[in-house]
Enzyme design. Sequence first.
Site, PDB file in Angstrom:
ATOM      1  N   CYS A 162      44.556  31.838  14.680  1.00 43.86           N
ATOM      2  CA  CYS A 162      44.714  30.627  13.637  1.00 43.86           C
ATOM      3  C   CYS A 162      43.347  30.298  13.316  1.00 43.86           C
ATOM      4  CB  CYS A 162      45.637  29.667  13.560  1.00 43.86           C
ATOM      5  SG  CYS A 162      45.541  28.630  15.139  1.00 43.86           S
ATOM      6  N   ALA A 163      43.189  29.072  12.796  1.00 43.57           N
ATOM      7  CA  ALA A 163      41.856  28.623  12.248  1.00 43.57           C
ATOM      8  C   ALA A 163      41.157  28.012  13.573  1.00 43.57           C
ATOM      9  CB  ALA A 163      42.038  27.502  11.237  1.00 43.57           C
TER      10      ALA A 163
END
Length: 456
Positions: free
Chosen positions: A26-27
Amino acid sequence: MDFEQISRSLLPLLGGKENIASAAHCATRLRLVLVDDALADQQAIGKIDGVKGCFRNAGQMQIIFGTGVVNKVYAAFIQAAGISESSKSEAADLAAKKLNPFQRIARLLSNIFVPIIPAIVASGLLMGLLGMVKTYGWVDPSNALYIMLDMCSSAAFIILPILIGFTAAREFGGNPYLGATLGGILTHPALTNAWGVAAGFHTMNFFGIEVAMIGYQGTVFPVLLAVWFMSMVEKRLRRVIPDALDLILTPFLTVIISGFIALLLIGPAGRALGDGISFILSTLISHAGWLAGLLFGGLYSVIVITGIHHSFHAIEAGLLGNPSIGVNFLLPIWAMANVAQGGACFAVWFKTKDAKIKAITLPSAFSAMLGITEAAIFGINLRFVKPFIAALVGGAAGGAWVVSMHVYMTAVGLTAIPGMAIVQASSLLNYIIGMAIAFAVAFALSLTLKYKTDAE
């Protein structure tokens, strides 16, 4: 930073290449699904250069690297591990198999509600703006600007069953457009608007059964249960209807069967369930007052660890859509718990002399103040235990304050500092005071308690 070296260091600590079922990111985090979680050495992984934290959650091993770094580590890792790229959804599907029933339900509800949160947030912000316009008399209610603002602010809640119908059908394995159609049936203009019931409604006699012609605008549980039933009907019909007739008969029969059952049975039962949950919560808040805030604010972060907190979106949306409530009194409590995690984590930054820990704490604390607590909880506070306990106390204190001061929000999805955007105008000052209390209590306790703050 040598990303190839980081990847090579990670592999043996994760149980080797053969123990990696899938990898995604993810980020901020590398998300891994392992064949055998017991083979991973979390403590050793946390000591690798560049790793800001490591924890297990939602059936995944999640390793925190931070924005801008994780994608480079991921690219090097899949090459070193000799595996193909996995999307987040594929990794989530594999991880879901490791979840217990409660976590699966929570994950399901999260997948249904997260896509529609932007619409609810937009409506909530507009409701806040409309409230200020009304409170301060900036625009006359008969003015076209006021009327258009009112239309924009209420639209998402009026068609909420349609939005939920679409995403729920996708999760239940049905046709999303049939799910949206079923949501449309439950909000049809022939039914009295749920918010206008006080002015009266009529009933319809269906073969001796009196059916209350009341719409389901803003409700959650009726459409959730109805779309689940619809998806079961659709899947069974597809098994028995010949392919040549599938396109015509399956949608027709699915809509007519599920539509009738929804209006006659599932809708009223779902409304009763939603009203019952809302009644219990509102009664608890109104009677227990600050004690309820103390309890909920103190326990919320513990619930976050289990992942079950994702299911709260459904309850919060139900509160907002309930004509007798119309506000979210739970989210301000959750916000206090998140801010407290940031305060406790920030105190570790002052206490530690370990350069690596110091580098992690500041961004983790800042992230928690924006409502994203995973790095603070799993990377720092739980790691040293006592900061987590301090955060629980801070969350309890802040929760008690916002409940006693009747702080309400007009949407879901935003907490901590960003949550100020959806707080009712009359509650904003007390919301800020609540955040200050939660942060200060957690910070002070975390700073004064004795515990080791080094990477060892």
